[in-house]
Design an enzyme around this catalytic site. Structure first.
Site, PDB file in Angstrom:
ATOM      1  N   GLY A   1       0.755  -1.243   0.000  1.00  0.00           N
ATOM      2  CA  GLY A   1       0.000   0.000   0.000  1.00  0.00           C
ATOM      3  C   GLY A   1       0.784   1.290   0.000  1.00  0.00           C
ATOM      4  O   GLY A   1       0.197   2.360  -0.182  1.00  0.00           O
TER       5      GLY A   1
ATOM      6  N   GLU B   1       4.305  -6.522   1.804  1.00  0.00           N
ATOM      7  CA  GLU B   1       3.780  -6.897   0.485  1.00  0.00           C
ATOM      8  C   GLU B   1       3.724  -5.705  -0.472  1.00  0.00           C
ATOM      9  O   GLU B   1       2.679  -5.427  -1.063  1.00  0.00           O
ATOM     10  CB  GLU B   1       2.354  -7.459   0.623  1.00  0.00           C
ATOM     11  N   PRO B   2       4.816  -4.983  -0.653  1.00  0.00           N
ATOM     12  CA  PRO B   2       4.734  -3.832  -1.555  1.00  0.00           C
ATOM     13  C   PRO B   2       4.648  -4.285  -3.012  1.00  0.00           C
ATOM     14  O   PRO B   2       5.241  -5.286  -3.386  1.00  0.00           O
ATOM     15  CB  PRO B   2       6.062  -3.111  -1.317  1.00  0.00           C
ATOM     16  N   GLY B   3       3.866  -3.577  -3.797  1.00  0.00           N
ATOM     17  CA  GLY B   3       3.809  -3.833  -5.232  1.00  0.00           C
ATOM     18  C   GLY B   3       4.223  -2.566  -5.961  1.00  0.00           C
ATOM     19  O   GLY B   3       5.340  -2.434  -6.466  1.00  0.00           O
ATOM     20  N   ARG B   4       3.323  -1.587  -5.915  1.00  0.00           N
ATOM     21  CA  ARG B   4       3.544  -0.320  -6.621  1.00  0.00           C
ATOM     22  C   ARG B   4       4.871   0.347  -6.263  1.00  0.00           C
ATOM     23  O   ARG B   4       5.582   0.856  -7.131  1.00  0.00           O
ATOM     24  CB  ARG B   4       2.392   0.628  -6.270  1.00  0.00           C
TER      25      ARG B   4
ATOM     26  N   TYR C   1      -9.555   5.148 -12.375  1.00  0.00           N
ATOM     27  CA  TYR C   1      -9.434   5.898 -11.109  1.00  0.00           C
ATOM     28  C   TYR C   1      -9.255   7.399 -11.338  1.00  0.00           C
ATOM     29  O   TYR C   1      -8.925   8.124 -10.408  1.00  0.00           O
ATOM     30  CB  TYR C   1      -8.213   5.423 -10.305  1.00  0.00           C
TER      31      TYR C   1
ATOM     32  N   CYS D   1     -13.099   3.507 -28.565  1.00  0.00           N
ATOM     33  CA  CYS D   1     -14.372   4.212 -28.713  1.00  0.00           C
ATOM     34  C   CYS D   1     -15.066   4.424 -27.383  1.00  0.00           C
ATOM     35  O   CYS D   1     -16.154   3.880 -27.135  1.00  0.00           O
ATOM     36  CB  CYS D   1     -15.260   3.425 -29.657  1.00  0.00           C
ATOM     37  N   GLU D   2     -14.430   5.145 -26.492  1.00  0.00           N
ATOM     38  CA  GLU D   2     -15.037   5.517 -25.212  1.00  0.00           C
ATOM     39  C   GLU D   2     -14.470   6.869 -24.812  1.00  0.00           C
ATOM     40  O   GLU D   2     -13.270   7.104 -24.957  1.00  0.00           O
ATOM     41  CB  GLU D   2     -14.655   4.518 -24.098  1.00  0.00           C
TER      42      GLU D   2
ATOM     43  N   TYR E   1       0.436  -1.914 -12.132  1.00  0.00           N
ATOM     44  CA  TYR E   1      -0.964  -1.890 -12.541  1.00  0.00           C
ATOM     45  C   TYR E   1      -1.132  -1.272 -13.935  1.00  0.00           C
ATOM     46  O   TYR E   1      -2.128  -0.626 -14.222  1.00  0.00           O
ATOM     47  CB  TYR E   1      -1.831  -1.162 -11.501  1.00  0.00           C
TER      48      TYR E   1
HETATM   49  N1  LLP Z   1      -1.316  -6.883  -0.498  1.00  0.00           N
HETATM   50  C1  LLP Z   1      -2.643  -6.994  -0.725  1.00  0.00           C
HETATM   51  C2  LLP Z   1      -3.423  -7.924   0.107  1.00  0.00           C
HETATM   52  C3  LLP Z   1      -3.241  -6.210  -1.716  1.00  0.00           C
HETATM   53  O1  LLP Z   1      -4.551  -6.307  -1.921  1.00  0.00           O
HETATM   54  C4  LLP Z   1      -2.462  -5.319  -2.491  1.00  0.00           C
HETATM   55  C5  LLP Z   1      -3.060  -4.495  -3.532  1.00  0.00           C
HETATM   56  C6  LLP Z   1      -1.073  -5.251  -2.230  1.00  0.00           C
HETATM   57  C7  LLP Z   1      -0.542  -6.049  -1.222  1.00  0.00           C
HETATM   58  C8  LLP Z   1      -0.144  -4.362  -2.990  1.00  0.00           C
HETATM   59  O2  LLP Z   1      -0.475  -3.020  -2.834  1.00  0.00           O
HETATM   60  P1  LLP Z   1       0.534  -1.889  -3.362  1.00  0.00           P
HETATM   61  O3  LLP Z   1       1.794  -1.971  -2.544  1.00  0.00           O
HETATM   62  O4  LLP Z   1       0.810  -2.138  -4.802  1.00  0.00           O
HETATM   63  O5  LLP Z   1      -0.217  -0.636  -3.152  1.00  0.00           O
HETATM   64  N2  LLP Z   1      -5.179  -1.294  -9.454  1.00  0.00           N
HETATM   65  C9  LLP Z   1      -4.979  -0.310  -8.440  1.00  0.00           C
HETATM   66  C10 LLP Z   1      -4.298  -0.856  -7.202  1.00  0.00           C
HETATM   67  C11 LLP Z   1      -5.017  -2.049  -6.603  1.00  0.00           C
HETATM   68  C12 LLP Z   1      -4.330  -2.608  -5.388  1.00  0.00           C
HETATM   69  C13 LLP Z   1      -4.953  -3.874  -4.947  1.00  0.00           C
HETATM   70  N3  LLP Z   1      -4.302  -4.508  -3.851  1.00  0.00           N
HETATM   71  C14 LLP Z   1      -4.191   0.870  -9.035  1.00  0.00           C
HETATM   72  O6  LLP Z   1      -3.875   0.835 -10.221  1.00  0.00           O
HETATM   73  O7  LLP Z   1      -3.952   1.855  -8.344  1.00  0.00           O
END
Ligand code: LLP
Length: 443
Positions: free
Chosen positions: A263, A301-304, A344, A373-374, A402
């Site tokens: 997050g 659990e970082p992604g972004r 978003y 076409c949107e 994402y």
């Molecule tokens: N852990 C869990 C349980 C999650 O649901 C998520 C993201 C993450 C970790 C990773 O979160 P991050 O570190 O990437 O913020 N599509 C959206 C973001 C959806 C996130 C869903 N869950 C966007 O493009 O902003």
């Protein structure tokens, strides 16, 4: 070529302008050319076509190291959230850096196993709707932890593990009822959301789980949302978790792990923002303060935050047009390639790939839109940009997370290719889809 990259504040120097003298030779003003690491983007676009996702391996490494440095004082594992960018090339790079993985489906688990089978022991499995097939696959792979989100799921997991004569390590995902200042679609930590369990309910469920010989209580997990740029909500959530860990231990449960979820947000705009290392240090401080003295292994659990700034979507301008005084730039990328603005109303910085030096003073207010076409198919509304011409290349920045992961074939558009740049090297980690790829499954 004069190597003078301009660093954009708050981001790793993955995408930076380098000065070129070519323009001078043509007696024009000099140009600056956007590079990914040491690779000029115009060459990539020529060779591989557009739209094209370009990722920087060095930026990804830098962010993993920043996390590891910030959390060095505690035992921790970075479980990269696969949903942010699930390309095998990226997963392999992260596995080599020692990362574990957060998966939310059997498909994501399969990707991790194909990237590096040994990474299974560092996998956490999150999500509100795990099927028994997915549970079975995860048990067989020997993952580290199931983050369980409901009483029914707990029962299903116990049954599944019993059938396989195995033990599932579990954490219950707590919904801490903490508001996170982010887009409502990606906020998850309030009681009104579908995610997690109330702490009060969790205590009873831990007691129930302890009665099953096929479940092994191992931790507590939480995840309050995504693109959260303030650290206070994380601290608040962690206080609730720490409190519960104390209660569970006094109930006699063994709690070895706290999974803090993901997050942490990134700076999408050009607003002044802290250097990433400082930001992640503040985040670490917010998480670790409530956990002090608890002696747990922290899972993150970082992604972004790992891949977001490391990627850009390269696109070419097809046409310019005017409607009622409004100026549109139609590019060859669309909402199917990068959905975030449509879904978003997300802001992504758009950088011209070639920029005259000195930069022109003249700027135009432009809508940058795709061919789908949107009306929702846009990348920017009323964005001030230096003059943009047909045939120019633009880079839509911070598209590493994402971006491709949310891409679709809407309007029967093949999805872009993806390349991973590392210094001077370029590796195609996914080729561009063909029409045959798209039609193969249909009769
Ligand atoms: N852990 C869990 C349980 C999650 O649901 C998520 C993201 C993450 C970790 C990773 O979160 P991050 O570190 O990437 O913020 N599509 C959206 C973001 C959806 C996130 C869903 N869950 C966007 O493009 O902003």
């Amino acid at each position: 070529m004069n190597r003078k990259p301009t660093r954009r504040q708050g981001r790793p120097p993955a995408f930076a302008y380098h000065q070129s003298r070519r323009g001078l030779l043509r007696r024009r003003s000099a140009e600056r050319i956007l590079h990914c690491d040491d690779v000029p983007l115009p060459g990539l676009a020529e060779r591989l076509g557009t739209p094209l996702y370009v990722y920087s391996a060095s930026a990804i490494r830098e962010r993993v190291r920043a996390f590891d440095r910030a959390f060095r004082k505690v035992p921790h594992t970075l479980c990269y959230s696969v949903k942010a960018n699930s390309n095998l090339g990226i997963l392999r790079l992260l596995a080599r850096l020692g990362c574990g993985f957060d998966v939310v489906s059997g498909g994501e688990l399969e990707r991790v196993l194909r990237a590096d089978r040994r990474a299974a022991k560092k996998v956490v499995f999150s999500g509100v709707g795990k099927t028994t097939d997915e549970m079975r696959a995860a048990l067989k792979a020997g993952i580290l932890l199931f983050n369980v989100e409901s009483e029914s799921e707990l029962g299903a997991l116990a049954e599944c593990a019993a059938r396989l004569k195995q033990t599932a390590r579990i954490a219950l995902r707590i919904n801490p009822d903490v508001p996170a200042n982010t887009h409502p679609y990606i906020s998850t930590g309030l009681h009104q959301h579908k995610f997690g369990l109330r702490s009060s309910e969790a205590r009873g469920l831990y007691a129930r789980a302890s009665g099953s010989q096929h479940l092994k209580i191992a931790g507590v997990s939480v995840h309050i949302g995504s693109q959260i740029t303030e650290v206070a909500p994380f601290a608040l959530a962690m206080e609730r978790v720490a409190e519960l860990v104390g209660e569970l231990r006094s109930d006699g449960h063994q709690i070895d792990y706290v999974d803090a979820g993901g997050g942490l947000g990134i700076a999408y705009g050009d607003e002044a923002s802290p250097e990433f290392a400082d930001h992640v240090a503040a985040y670490a401080d917010a998480l670790l303060r409530p956990l002090r003295g608890l002696k747990v292994h922290l899972l993150l659990e970082p992604g972004r935050a790992i891949v977001g700034a490391a990627g850009a979507l390269l696109t070419r301008v097809l046409y310019r047009k005017h409607n009622d005084g409004k100026k549109f730039v139609v590019v060859d990328a669309a909402m199917n390639d990068l959905l975030r603005p449509a879904l978003y109303d997300a802001y992504h910085e758009i950088a011209p790939v070639r920029l005259d030096e000195p930069p022109p003073e003249q700027r135009e207010k432009l809508d940058v839109v795709g061919p789908v076409c949107e009306t929702g198919d846009f990348f920017a509304h009323g964005r001030e940009l230096p003059p943009v011409h047909e045939g120019d290349l633009l880079a839509i920045l911070d598209a590493g997370a994402y971006g491709m992961a949310l891409a679709s074939n809407y309007n029967t558009r093949p999805r872009p290719a993806e390349v991973l740049v590392d210094g001077k090297s370029v590796r195609i980690i996914r080729r561009r889809e063909t029409m045959d790829d798209l039609l193969r499954l249909e009769t």
